[in-house]
Design an enzyme around this catalytic site. Structure first.
Site, PDB file in Angstrom:
ATOM      1  CE  LYS A   1      -3.292   2.420   2.935  1.00 43.60           C
ATOM      2  NZ  LYS A   1      -4.347   2.256   3.924  1.00 43.60           N
TER       3      LYS A   1
HETATM    4  C1  R5P Z   1      -2.497   4.179   7.114  1.00 44.65           C
HETATM    5  O1  R5P Z   1      -1.520   4.108   7.665  1.00 44.65           O
HETATM    6  C2  R5P Z   1      -3.776   4.656   7.683  1.00 44.65           C
HETATM    7  O2  R5P Z   1      -4.026   4.109   8.869  1.00 44.65           O
HETATM    8  C3  R5P Z   1      -4.882   4.433   6.704  1.00 44.65           C
HETATM    9  O3  R5P Z   1      -5.122   3.070   6.514  1.00 44.65           O
HETATM   10  C4  R5P Z   1      -4.518   5.034   5.404  1.00 44.65           C
HETATM   11  O4  R5P Z   1      -3.992   6.287   5.589  1.00 44.65           O
HETATM   12  C5  R5P Z   1      -5.661   5.001   4.394  1.00 44.65           C
HETATM   13  O5  R5P Z   1      -6.596   5.867   4.720  1.00 44.65           O
HETATM   14  P1  R5P Z   1      -6.717   7.250   3.973  1.00 44.65           P
HETATM   15  O6  R5P Z   1      -7.221   6.941   2.614  1.00 44.65           O
HETATM   16  O7  R5P Z   1      -7.683   7.986   4.831  1.00 44.65           O
HETATM   17  O8  R5P Z   1      -5.375   7.899   3.916  1.00 44.65           O
END
Ligand code: R5P
Length: 299
Positions: free
Chosen positions: A205
């Site tokens: 990710k």
């Molecule tokens: C990652 O480290 C966070 O905890 C979230 O999973 C990530 O940031 C994804 O969420 P967002 O799309 O709100 O950034």
């Protein structure tokens, strides 16, 4: 033992049909065992090869983030529109029905909270492999801090989780963290995503950036992009569209879905981009349609 009397004679061996030789559709995971492939196939749709993951794990370091004050109210209505729910063991077990059919990506590491200056300063395993198996996890997420003080510790955690995951057939999602001080350049993401894949992540990710095409090409496993801070819906759809066009295999989005005026509309619109090749403009129409229909029903 099965009763052999009266059985149809087994003689159709299909000698003219070769055994399927096709590789597994999730990039870089052809060598995985059947169980791990089965879990990856619950995350990534065979038809598109892509996934929509909904991240609601923010509370693990931030407490009740805007839009996630009540996970039990906000997340369940979104579950039918996404492929995977990504959360902590506490949020999943307390707020999500065990009858949910979406895949589950369990965050298995903890970090210091936002009250600390340096988010990478400490942390460890918060959910071990036995608990992940008990929760029927399809994937285990590990936060990593490349280029920050917590780099070595987080890579050690990634390696431990991925070794345990390989033993029991549960894929590991390596998450690239971007701190205030950390650069968000092609050079950084090329390095970070590759390091995570080479150290055992089955899926990475990361974030969309200029030059993303090269980042996706150089990463030997699929990249799903995080959404980051809330953008106007049209811009978030543009970002998702560009990422998919340039090689991302999906999104793992949080705030741009659950902080939207219409979270269900946004989840559906993102799904159209990720799985059906909709442009941002086409997907925005879907978002508006759903949002307006909610207005008409007095939601
Ligand atoms: C990652 O480290 C966070 O905890 C979230 O999973 C990530 O940031 C994804 O969420 P967002 O799309 O709100 O950034």
């Amino acid at each position: 033992m099965a009763d052999a009397i009266g059985n149809k004679k087994a003689h159709e061996y299909h000698l003219d049909v070769p055994a399927p030789a096709e590789g597994f559709f999730v990039k870089g995971n052809n060598g995985a065992g059947w169980g791990m492939k089965n879990r990856l196939a619950r995350m990534f749709r065979r038809e598109s090869g892509n996934t929509v993951m909904l991240a609601f794990d923010h509370g693990y370091i931030m407490g009740p983030t805007s839009g996630l004050e009540r996970i039990d109210v906000v997340i369940p209505p979104l579950a039918p529109w996404v492929d995977v729910l990504m959360g902590t063991k506490g949020a999943l077990s307390s707020c999500i029905s065990p009858t949910v059919t979406a895949g589950k990506c369990l965050r298995v590491t903890y970090d210091t909270t936002v009250l600390f200056e340096d988010l990478s300063a400490g942390g460890g395993i918060v959910c071990d492999i036995e608990n992940a198996i008990r929760m029927n996890a399809d994937c285990m997420a590990v936060q990593t801090f490349i280029g920050a003080a917590g780099e070595a510790r987080s890579l050690e955690l990634l390696a431990r989780v991925s070794d345990a995951g390989s033993r029991y057939g549960i894929p590991t999602l390596g998450v690239v963290a971007v701190g205030k001080e950390m650069e968000r350049t092609e050079k950084f993401f090329l390095l970070a995503t590759r390091v995570l894949a080479e150290n055992g992540a089955n899926v990475v990710k990361s974030y969309y950036c200029d030059g993303f095409e090269r980042v996706a090409a150089a990463c030997p496993v699929p990249i799903v992009i995080a959404g980051g801070k809330k953008l106007p819906e049209r811009e978030a759809l543009e970002m998702a569209y560009r990422a998919i066009s340039e090689g991302a295999r999906g999104v793992d989005m949080g705030r741009n879905i659950f902080q939207s005026d219409s979270p269900v509309g946004m989840a559906q619109a993102i799904g159209k981009v990720v799985h059906e090749g909709y442009t941002a403009a086409q997907a925005y129409e879907v978002y508006e349609e759903v949002k307006n229909s909610e207005g008409n029903t007095g939601r």
